[in-house]
Design a protein around this motif. Structure first.
Motif, short mmCIF file in Angstrom:
data_model
loop_
_atom_site.label_atom_id
_atom_site.label_comp_id
_atom_site.label_asym_id
_atom_site.label_seq_id
_atom_site.Cartn_x
_atom_site.Cartn_y
_atom_site.Cartn_z
N PHE A 31 -120.67 -42.18 45.95
CA PHE A 31 -119.50 -41.34 46.25
C PHE A 31 -118.46 -41.45 45.13
O PHE A 31 -117.87 -40.46 44.71
N ALA A 32 -118.25 -42.69 44.68
CA ALA A 32 -117.26 -42.91 43.61
C ALA A 32 -117.68 -42.15 42.34
O ALA A 32 -116.84 -41.54 41.67
N LEU A 40 -116.99 -33.92 49.15
CA LEU A 40 -115.90 -34.74 48.60
C LEU A 40 -114.87 -33.93 47.84
O LEU A 40 -113.68 -34.21 47.90
N HIS A 41 -115.31 -32.91 47.12
CA HIS A 41 -114.38 -32.13 46.31
C HIS A 41 -113.83 -30.92 47.09
O HIS A 41 -113.24 -30.03 46.50
N LYS A 42 -114.01 -30.94 48.40
CA LYS A 42 -113.50 -29.92 49.32
C LYS A 42 -113.90 -28.51 48.88
O LYS A 42 -113.06 -27.66 48.56
N LEU A 98 -111.50 -37.03 27.26
CA LEU A 98 -111.10 -38.32 27.81
C LEU A 98 -111.74 -38.55 29.18
O LEU A 98 -112.24 -39.64 29.49
N LYS A 99 -111.77 -37.48 30.00
CA LYS A 99 -112.38 -37.59 31.33
C LYS A 99 -113.87 -37.87 31.21
O LYS A 99 -114.43 -38.65 31.99
N LEU A 100 -114.51 -37.23 30.23
CA LEU A 100 -115.94 -37.43 30.01
C LEU A 100 -116.21 -38.88 29.57
O LEU A 100 -117.18 -39.49 30.01
N CYS A 101 -115.32 -39.41 28.72
CA CYS A 101 -115.45 -40.80 28.28
C CYS A 101 -115.33 -41.74 29.48
O CYS A 101 -116.09 -42.71 29.61
N LYS A 102 -114.35 -41.45 30.35
CA LYS A 102 -114.15 -42.30 31.54
C LYS A 102 -115.38 -42.27 32.42
O LYS A 102 -115.82 -43.29 32.94
N LEU A 103 -115.95 -41.05 32.56
CA LEU A 103 -117.16 -40.89 33.38
C LEU A 103 -118.32 -41.67 32.75
O LEU A 103 -119.08 -42.35 33.45
N ASP A 155 -108.70 -37.39 41.58
CA ASP A 155 -107.80 -38.52 41.35
C ASP A 155 -108.00 -39.58 42.43
O ASP A 155 -108.39 -39.26 43.56
N GLU A 156 -107.71 -40.80 42.06
CA GLU A 156 -108.01 -41.97 42.90
C GLU A 156 -107.50 -41.84 44.35
O GLU A 156 -108.29 -41.96 45.30
N ILE A 157 -106.20 -41.57 44.50
CA ILE A 157 -105.63 -41.60 45.86
C ILE A 157 -106.13 -40.43 46.72
O ILE A 157 -106.62 -40.64 47.84
N PRO A 158 -106.09 -39.16 46.21
CA PRO A 158 -106.64 -38.07 47.04
C PRO A 158 -108.12 -38.28 47.36
O PRO A 158 -108.57 -37.94 48.45
N PHE A 159 -108.86 -38.87 46.40
CA PHE A 159 -110.29 -39.12 46.62
C PHE A 159 -110.48 -40.09 47.79
O PHE A 159 -111.29 -39.84 48.69
N LYS A 160 -109.71 -41.18 47.76
CA LYS A 160 -109.85 -42.18 48.82
C LYS A 160 -109.49 -41.60 50.19
O LYS A 160 -110.14 -41.88 51.20
N ARG A 161 -108.43 -40.76 50.19
CA ARG A 161 -107.98 -40.13 51.43
C ARG A 161 -109.08 -39.21 51.97
O ARG A 161 -109.41 -39.22 53.15
#
Lengths: 306, 264
Positions: free
Chosen positions: A116-117, A169-171, B6-11, A126-132
């Motif tokens: 899922f992560a 997850l991405h609605k 940057l997002k691709l790198c993070k992924l 984004d971290e917080i909306p994802f967790k919610r």
């Protein structure tokens, strides 16, 4: 309400190599064209739950794969949320979710929560909306106990619940479900159907569900499109189909000495309850199943009536 | 554009973290595999050391050149196996329809396919690669950075060549083994002293089976940089890279998607 999916004259032909032995076929293989989807047209409104029904090889999955940008069509057009799927694959991915009952989008060895992560990162959540969002879906689909288990250890029913969560997850505004209940037992099928419907109603998600199980469409959807051999043969509400073609029930009872008795009831002439009461009075019934007519029979009936 | 990169790198980092986590489900097994891979590579290098000790040189190549070749080859293959091995599974994904999963996401499908598989044991190739560089006798900062650049270019070549082989699955079903065998042939050719290939063999060696782009040019460049070899190498690899991408996108248009049961 506006159309969220518009399909016009959509056609997909596959080129298949003819099976033959010998050296000649190696150097000069022969091919035949197979029309999987044949000039189908239909619209789906936002928030509608539509079943895409047909026997095996009817072209259901091929259609869904064209609408979800996996396959390029041979001819025809389609708009999904205003986008031509095969030309806007990455953009469209944010608007749609896909679940294929026959395969998994979860990572085999990773715990479900890690999959899922990973999906969250792929969809730039984004971290917080994802967790919610995850927390809401985990509660809705009752999968809290499964989160730490690797996908490989899940049963088919558990995996399917996790698959659906992953695709939501991405609605997405539209959810494509290709045979989500395939291979599941009766109880697991019922759970999956209820959850899909509950989620769609709660978030006004447009559903396009393929199945060859008529129960899937009756329990989840409000409209049904039937295709056979690539051609669209029925496009109307579930109630219209029920009135015209689903008015037969197949009842099978098992008596105490193991004898199986099958009977077909036309519910327009006699309510199913009355037919069951009569059977119970006549025999000492130890088991009973009630089924809709099989898909093949409905299609035959549609053709017979022209 | 920068934000997207940057997002691709993070992924990419997140996927690598997940791959390491998967490999470390059995830590002892993972570490033993790395050690065994290193020993295996070193025994191969040792065999060449014995040959050069007895023969002196092979058409002008000595152990120093061979060590440089092993450095480039091992580093390039390690990068491929650790960060892009998924491309080797593309024929399987095409045959069983698992490619669908990669096509319905908003990220570059090739990126996701490539990073979908990693073999932890190939960290042993990096160990061998750097060790061989230090044993080559050509150690200085200039040659070190050239070795790093050539290793990266060789990785691009391995990746492009393997992608072309994998894309055959869009045309020929069950072509996993065919692709594996041709890829293995490239690696085998690339592991020989480049000096043994002359005449038409050399043409073949730099075109259809482009092993020379891993051995011949990189070794020359690490020893003494020259623009001619550098341009030949970069242009050659760019042609393979572009061809592989074109073939992949052509393949997607002809992809028919299977329905075999399976998981990632």
């Amino acid at each position: 309400m506006t159309n969220i999916i518009e399909v016009s004259q959509l056609t997909k032909k596959f080129k298949l190599q003819k099976p033959s032995s010998g050296l000649k076929s190696f150097f000069k293989p022969e091919y035949k064209n197979v029309t999987a989807v044949d000039r189908i047209s239909f619209d789906i409104k936002k928030g509608e739950r539509v079943a895409f029904i047909g026997p095996n090889g009817a072209g259901k999955s091929t259609t869904i794969k064209m609408l979800s940008s996996i396959l390029y069509p041979t001819s025809g057009t389609a708009l999904v949320n205003g986008l031509v799927p095969w030309d806007n694959r990455k953009k469209l991915a944010y608007d749609i979710g896909t679940v294929f009952g026959q395969r998994s989008q979860l990572w085999y060895n990773l715990p479900v929560q890690d999959s899922f992560a990973l999906m969250g990162k792929i969809y730039d959540l984004d971290e917080i909306p994802f967790k919610r969002r995850l927390s809401k879906l985990v509660k809705l689909f009752e999968i809290r106990d499964l989160l730490e288990h690797p996908t490989r250890s899940l049963s088919l029913g558990q995996r399917m619940r996790c698959e659906i969560v992953a695709s939501l997850l991405h609605k997405p505004q539209i959810l494509f479900l290709d045979e989500p209940t395939i291979g599941l037992d009766v109880t697991a099928k019922e759970i999956i159907r209820n959850l899909i419907k509950k989620q769609a109603l709660e978030e006004d998600t447009t559903l396009l569900l393929t199945s060859h199980d008529t129960d899937d469409m009756e329990k989840v959807c409000e409209r049904v499109i039937i295709i056979n051999k690539g051609k669209l043969i029925f496009n109307d509400s579930i109630s219209a189909l029920r009135d015209s073609y689903l008015n037969k029930k197949y009842i099978e009872v098992t008596t105490e000495n193991g004898e199986k008795i099958k009977t077909v009831v036309n519910t327009k002439e006699k309510p199913a309850k009355q037919a069951i009461d009569e059977l119970v009075k006549k025999y000492h019934v130890t088991d009973m199943t009630i089924e809709n007519p099989p898909m093949e029979e409905i299609i035959k009936e549609i053709y017979n009536r022209g | 554009m920068a934000a997207r990169f940057l997002k691709l790198c993070k992924l990419f980092l997140f996927i690598q973290k997940s791959n390491i986590k998967t490999a470390f489900l059995n830590k002892a097994d993972a570490l033993i595999n790395v050690i065994m891979m290193t020993i295996n590579n070193l025994s191969f290098a040792f065999m060449w050391w014995v040959i050069f000790e007895n023969k002196g040189s092979v058409n002008g190549w000595q152990f120093g050149e061979m060590a440089l070749l092993f450095a480039v080859m091992n580093n390039a293959f390690a990068t491929f196996a650790l960060f892009a091995r998924g491309i080797q599974l593309l024929p399987e994904y095409i045959d069983n329809g698992n490619l669908d999963n990669f096509l319905t996401t908003p990220k570059n499908s090739l990126f996701l396919i490539s990073t979908s598989e990693s073999t932890f044991a190939n960290w042993g190739d990096y160990i061998t690669g750097f060790l061989m560089y230090f044993l080559s006798g050509y150690v200085n900062w200039k040659s070190f950075w050239m070795m790093m650049l050539c290793s990266f270019l060789a990785f691009i070549l391995l990746y492009s060549f393997r992608l072309i082989m994998s894309c055959l699955a869009f045309i020929i079903s069950d072509s996993q083994r065919l692709g594996d065998n041709i890829f293995m042939a490239l690696l085998t050719f690339a592991s020989q002293p480049a000096s043994i290939f002359t005449g038409w063999y050399k043409v073949l060696f730099l075109t259809i089976i482009p092993a020379g782009m891993i051995s011949f040019y990189p070794v020359n460049l690490i020893k003494a940089f020259n623009w001619e070899d550098f341009l030949a190498l970069t242009i050659g690899i760019s042609i393979f890279w572009l061809s592989s991408l074109l073939f992949y996108h052509w393949g997607l248009k002809h992809y028919s998607s299977g329905n075999r049961f399976g998981v990632r």
